[in-house]
Design a protein around this motif. Structure first.
Motif, PDB file in Angstrom:
ATOM      1  N   SER A   1       2.073   1.737  -3.475  1.00 25.23           N
ATOM      2  CA  SER A   1       0.987   2.245  -4.330  1.00 25.23           C
ATOM      3  C   SER A   1       0.839   3.748  -4.179  1.00 25.23           C
ATOM      4  O   SER A   1       0.700   4.474  -5.164  1.00 25.23           O
ATOM      5  CB  SER A   1      -0.327   1.548  -3.986  1.00 25.23           C
TER       6      SER A   1
ATOM      7  N   SER B   1       0.835  -1.209   0.000  1.00 19.57           N
ATOM      8  CA  SER B   1       0.000   0.000   0.000  1.00 19.57           C
ATOM      9  C   SER B   1       0.866   1.254   0.000  1.00 19.57           C
ATOM     10  O   SER B   1       0.553   2.226  -0.690  1.00 19.57           O
ATOM     11  CB  SER B   1      -0.986   0.003   1.176  1.00 19.57           C
TER      12      SER B   1
ATOM     13  N   CYS C   1       3.713   5.491  -5.879  1.00 24.77           N
ATOM     14  CA  CYS C   1       3.528   5.556  -7.339  1.00 24.77           C
ATOM     15  C   CYS C   1       2.594   6.699  -7.710  1.00 24.77           C
ATOM     16  O   CYS C   1       2.828   7.409  -8.691  1.00 24.77           O
ATOM     17  CB  CYS C   1       3.008   4.225  -7.875  1.00 24.77           C
ATOM     18  N   LYS C   2       1.562   6.902  -6.911  1.00 25.02           N
ATOM     19  CA  LYS C   2       0.653   8.029  -7.148  1.00 25.02           C
ATOM     20  C   LYS C   2       1.419   9.345  -6.987  1.00 25.02           C
ATOM     21  O   LYS C   2       1.290  10.253  -7.804  1.00 25.02           O
ATOM     22  CB  LYS C   2      -0.511   7.956  -6.165  1.00 25.02           C
TER      23      LYS C   2
END
Length: 182
Positions: free
Chosen positions: A155, A152, A158-159
């Motif tokens: 993730s 998480s 990456c955003k």
């Protein structure tokens, strides 16, 4: 009693490994060689696709994983860009921000600090490094059913990378980048 989180909670360790292997199979898990016993994942991502930058990242577990220290940014997993280094990106961006906002103090007062939003600095080994902030302490929850996992955190990183690249390329405004209105 086991000293490290991955020894005292082998089920959590297995869940972490399973999630990373499922969502980010190119990342490899290792142990820091600094005597701390901390584990880390390392691998590369390219969130913007073919035209975007390749980011070599380390996801470093803090010893108190899955808990976060109150008031501390980043949760219990730190995201350290190895390449490109955030210091290097900031060095390229700060002259542009100084020009846009009329000097370093004005750019810094807008919240850009190094020229990049949503980062924090901390000593890592013998160097001061800049990490991607993936968890605000007021929103971080740890417990039986909720905690930050490496998958998480990656993730969210990456955003952040996508938004950072869009901001650097002038595709989104300072306010969107700074305030996180995404």
């Amino acid at each position: 009693m086991a000293f490290y989180w991955y020894q005292s909670d082998p089920d959590l360790y297995q869940a972490e490994v399973a999630a990373m292997r499922k969502f980010f199979p190119s990342f490899q898990i290792n142990q820091l060689q600094d005597g701390s016993g901390r584990l880390y994942w390392r691998g590369c991502v390219q969130p913007m696709g073919e035209g975007g930058m390749v980011w070599d990242l380390m996801l470093i577990y803090k010893n108190d994983h899955p808990h976060a220290t109150e008031g501390e940014y980043g949760g219990s997993i730190q995201i350290l860009p190895v390449k490109p280094r955030l210091k290097d990106i900031a060095a390229r961006m700060m002259p542009l921000l100084e020009e846009t906002y009329g000097g370093y103090d004005n750019a810094a007062s807008r919240g850009f600090g190094l020229g990049l939003p949503h980062i924090y600095r901390q000593n890592f080994g013998r160097n001061e490094e800049y990490f991607i902030c993936t968890a605000d302490p007021k929103y971080f929850k740890a417990g039986q059913t909720r905690s930050t996992s490496a998958a998480s955190a990656l993730s969210w990183a990456c955003k952040w990378i996508m938004l950072c690249e869009m901001w650097i390329n002038g595709e989104i405004s300072d306010d969107v980048a700074l305030e996180g209105n995404y």
